[in-house]
Design a protein around this motif. Sequence first.
Motif, mmCIF file in Angstrom:
data_model
loop_
_atom_site.group_PDB
_atom_site.id
_atom_site.type_symbol
_atom_site.label_atom_id
_atom_site.label_comp_id
_atom_site.label_asym_id
_atom_site.label_seq_id
_atom_site.Cartn_x
_atom_site.Cartn_y
_atom_site.Cartn_z
ATOM 1 N N HIS A 42 -28.894 15.976 21.758
ATOM 2 C CA HIS A 42 -28.435 14.872 22.608
ATOM 3 C C HIS A 42 -29.147 14.924 23.965
ATOM 4 O O HIS A 42 -29.081 15.926 24.682
ATOM 5 C CB HIS A 42 -26.925 14.969 22.807
ATOM 6 C CG HIS A 42 -26.324 13.743 23.401
ATOM 7 N ND1 HIS A 42 -25.032 13.690 23.856
ATOM 8 C CD2 HIS A 42 -26.844 12.502 23.617
ATOM 9 C CE1 HIS A 42 -24.778 12.486 24.317
ATOM 10 N NE2 HIS A 42 -25.870 11.747 24.186
ATOM 11 N N VAL A 43 -29.813 13.826 24.295
ATOM 12 C CA VAL A 43 -30.547 13.725 25.556
ATOM 13 C C VAL A 43 -29.941 12.589 26.381
ATOM 14 O O VAL A 43 -29.752 11.478 25.878
ATOM 15 C CB VAL A 43 -32.046 13.459 25.311
ATOM 16 C CG1 VAL A 43 -32.787 13.314 26.638
ATOM 17 C CG2 VAL A 43 -32.656 14.583 24.477
ATOM 18 N N THR A 44 -29.624 12.879 27.628
ATOM 19 C CA THR A 44 -29.119 11.855 28.549
ATOM 20 C C THR A 44 -30.016 11.819 29.784
ATOM 21 O O THR A 44 -30.579 12.844 30.200
ATOM 22 C CB THR A 44 -27.675 12.147 28.974
ATOM 23 O OG1 THR A 44 -27.611 13.438 29.588
ATOM 24 C CG2 THR A 44 -26.744 12.107 27.781
ATOM 25 N N VAL A 45 -30.156 10.631 30.358
ATOM 26 C CA VAL A 45 -31.014 10.452 31.542
ATOM 27 C C VAL A 45 -30.219 9.747 32.637
ATOM 28 O O VAL A 45 -29.297 8.968 32.360
ATOM 29 C CB VAL A 45 -32.280 9.643 31.199
ATOM 30 C CG1 VAL A 45 -33.147 10.395 30.208
ATOM 31 C CG2 VAL A 45 -31.921 8.276 30.652
ATOM 32 N N PRO A 56 -38.089 11.281 40.402
ATOM 33 C CA PRO A 56 -38.193 11.477 38.946
ATOM 34 C C PRO A 56 -36.821 11.358 38.256
ATOM 35 O O PRO A 56 -35.768 11.544 38.870
ATOM 36 C CB PRO A 56 -38.752 12.892 38.809
ATOM 37 C CG PRO A 56 -38.350 13.574 40.070
ATOM 38 C CD PRO A 56 -38.374 12.521 41.144
ATOM 39 N N LEU A 57 -36.884 11.047 36.978
ATOM 40 C CA LEU A 57 -35.657 10.975 36.182
ATOM 41 C C LEU A 57 -34.987 12.345 36.106
ATOM 42 O O LEU A 57 -35.653 13.384 36.104
ATOM 43 C CB LEU A 57 -35.976 10.500 34.759
ATOM 44 C CG LEU A 57 -36.472 9.059 34.589
ATOM 45 C CD1 LEU A 57 -36.850 8.827 33.133
ATOM 46 C CD2 LEU A 57 -35.410 8.064 35.033
ATOM 47 N N ARG A 58 -33.701 12.307 36.043
ATOM 48 C CA ARG A 58 -32.939 13.538 35.829
ATOM 49 C C ARG A 58 -32.513 13.571 34.360
ATOM 50 O O ARG A 58 -31.787 12.688 33.899
ATOM 51 C CB ARG A 58 -31.734 13.597 36.751
ATOM 52 C CG ARG A 58 -32.127 13.675 38.226
ATOM 53 C CD ARG A 58 -30.922 13.793 39.126
ATOM 54 N NE ARG A 58 -31.318 13.875 40.526
ATOM 55 C CZ ARG A 58 -30.463 13.952 41.550
ATOM 56 N NH1 ARG A 58 -29.147 13.944 41.305
ATOM 57 N NH2 ARG A 58 -30.909 14.022 42.791
ATOM 58 N N GLY A 87 -32.480 3.733 40.074
ATOM 59 C CA GLY A 87 -31.736 2.583 39.588
ATOM 60 C C GLY A 87 -32.589 1.550 38.895
ATOM 61 O O GLY A 87 -32.144 0.408 38.697
ATOM 62 N N ILE A 88 -33.805 1.925 38.501
ATOM 63 C CA ILE A 88 -34.691 0.959 37.850
ATOM 64 C C ILE A 88 -34.376 0.855 36.360
ATOM 65 O O ILE A 88 -34.279 -0.241 35.802
ATOM 66 C CB ILE A 88 -36.164 1.354 38.076
ATOM 67 C CG1 ILE A 88 -36.488 1.334 39.578
ATOM 68 C CG2 ILE A 88 -37.099 0.432 37.311
ATOM 69 C CD1 ILE A 88 -37.883 1.819 39.908
ATOM 70 N N THR A 89 -34.232 2.008 35.722
ATOM 71 C CA THR A 89 -33.915 2.025 34.294
ATOM 72 C C THR A 89 -32.453 2.409 34.123
ATOM 73 O O THR A 89 -31.897 3.175 34.926
ATOM 74 C CB THR A 89 -34.805 3.028 33.545
ATOM 75 O OG1 THR A 89 -34.617 4.326 34.122
ATOM 76 C CG2 THR A 89 -36.265 2.634 33.656
ATOM 77 N N PRO A 90 -31.813 1.882 33.084
ATOM 78 C CA PRO A 90 -30.391 2.205 32.894
ATOM 79 C C PRO A 90 -30.201 3.684 32.556
ATOM 80 O O PRO A 90 -31.004 4.293 31.852
ATOM 81 C CB PRO A 90 -29.979 1.306 31.730
ATOM 82 C CG PRO A 90 -31.243 0.996 31.007
ATOM 83 C CD PRO A 90 -32.318 0.959 32.050
ATOM 84 N N SER A 91 -29.145 4.245 33.086
ATOM 85 C CA SER A 91 -28.811 5.637 32.801
ATOM 86 C C SER A 91 -27.947 5.705 31.546
ATOM 87 O O SER A 91 -27.324 4.725 31.133
ATOM 88 C CB SER A 91 -28.071 6.262 33.988
ATOM 89 O OG SER A 91 -28.873 6.243 35.152
ATOM 90 N N GLY A 92 -27.903 6.897 30.934
ATOM 91 C CA GLY A 92 -27.096 7.093 29.729
ATOM 92 C C GLY A 92 -27.882 7.809 28.655
ATOM 93 O O GLY A 92 -28.765 8.635 28.943
ATOM 94 N N ASP A 93 -27.574 7.487 27.398
ATOM 95 C CA ASP A 93 -28.258 8.134 26.278
ATOM 96 C C ASP A 93 -29.749 7.840 26.332
ATOM 97 O O ASP A 93 -30.173 6.694 26.523
ATOM 98 C CB ASP A 93 -27.687 7.640 24.950
ATOM 99 C CG ASP A 93 -26.254 8.099 24.747
ATOM 100 O OD1 ASP A 93 -25.871 9.106 25.367
ATOM 101 O OD2 ASP A 93 -25.523 7.461 23.965
ATOM 102 N N GLY A 94 -30.513 8.924 26.116
ATOM 103 C CA GLY A 94 -31.959 8.760 26.189
ATOM 104 C C GLY A 94 -32.665 9.001 24.876
ATOM 105 O O GLY A 94 -33.902 8.994 24.841
ATOM 106 N N ASN A 95 -31.918 9.210 23.779
ATOM 107 C CA ASN A 95 -32.575 9.534 22.515
ATOM 108 C C ASN A 95 -33.475 8.411 22.015
ATOM 109 O O ASN A 95 -34.533 8.674 21.425
ATOM 110 C CB ASN A 95 -31.527 9.869 21.445
ATOM 111 C CG ASN A 95 -30.926 11.240 21.647
ATOM 112 O OD1 ASN A 95 -30.166 11.457 22.576
ATOM 113 N ND2 ASN A 95 -31.283 12.198 20.785
#
Length: 394
Positions: A52-55, A12-14, A60-68
Amino acid sequence: MATKFFGFNFKPLRVSRSMEVLGSVPARQKVNPADGGHSPDYTLTPLTLFPHVTVRDPNGITPSGDGNQRLANIRWHVVRDGVKSLIDFTKPSGYVLLGAEGSANAGCLEVGVNADPGRPLTLVFSADLPDTATSQVHHVEMSFPVVAYADTCESRIELDCAPQVPYNPLRMPAQMTVNARLMYGGTEVTPPDVRFVWQRLRDDGTWGLTGTDVLDYDVEVSADTASATVRRDLMGQRLCLRVIALYEPGTDPTTLAPADDSPHSVVTLNRYIPEMHCDIAGVPMNVTPGLTAVYPEAVVTDNCGVVTGWESVFDAVWRIGKNRRPEASGAAQPTISYVTVGRGSGIAVPLSAVADMSSGAIIDLTLEDRGPLCALADSDGAVLTDDDGAILLA
């Protein structure tokens, strides 16, 4: 034919979250008890909150970073007095949603509502974050309290003059007005919400209410009690005034009485004449035969130049004496005996006042301070007045 099963073990996403205050407007308010004003006032300078939401995708399927920008179903609730209410951004409520869904600042909120002491304003953010890899939906929620506290107000009196005020009757106007104002916290309190009490230091060392004694003719308090006008030419050598402010928020000041902890301020006015210089004009160096008098005039100066109107403050005392020369070389200067011949800025000095003019004469000018005006009293100490009841001064 052979088959083999295999599956995907997606993690799962963090998701990380934090509430940020954008700009220079703080999330803590100070309330002035005097007028209820807020600092800062969110109705004028709104508070801006950014959830502020970050993921981070461990797969490694979806890019990490800002999730807003991936958030959906964005909602804001406000909790006040224990009641949680959904904010409807389609109606005027003091709240403005700055970041729409799909934008980088999605969920950004502008707060235009003030909190109150003892009534914190809690804002609750909620949204959904879908995970496309696992088809899971992460629910994101965070709250932020906006707190207001009552400012600790100190009362102080401010006067528009220094604590010590010298009065030079030769250079300064006789009348002076002392203005008082009460500062409660950062707010000025004006009459009729505050009442000022003016007292003066009596000769016995006690404070007495100004205007309650027959000799208080040198001070007049204004109708609103915010100022006192002093006739410095009538105050004597020294006048010490104390002003006390009577004020309590929401209370009629006429019902209050001075107390030991009442805010007060003291000003002392002193009659002070700096060093004066006098010179004699109108006296010839040599007296012609047959001249019976000379007509000297007094010229008074200070460090600002020639002084006019000094006659109301000083008496010019004129004396004349025979010039006496030492009996022998190196002998001590003999004493000159003077005779007072008159008073005034300019007089006629008769030369006949000196019996022997063979060695010439010396004219002496002395300035004597008349002193301040004072009330006249009889032998019993009763103040003298004229037919109209006005106090006689001299």
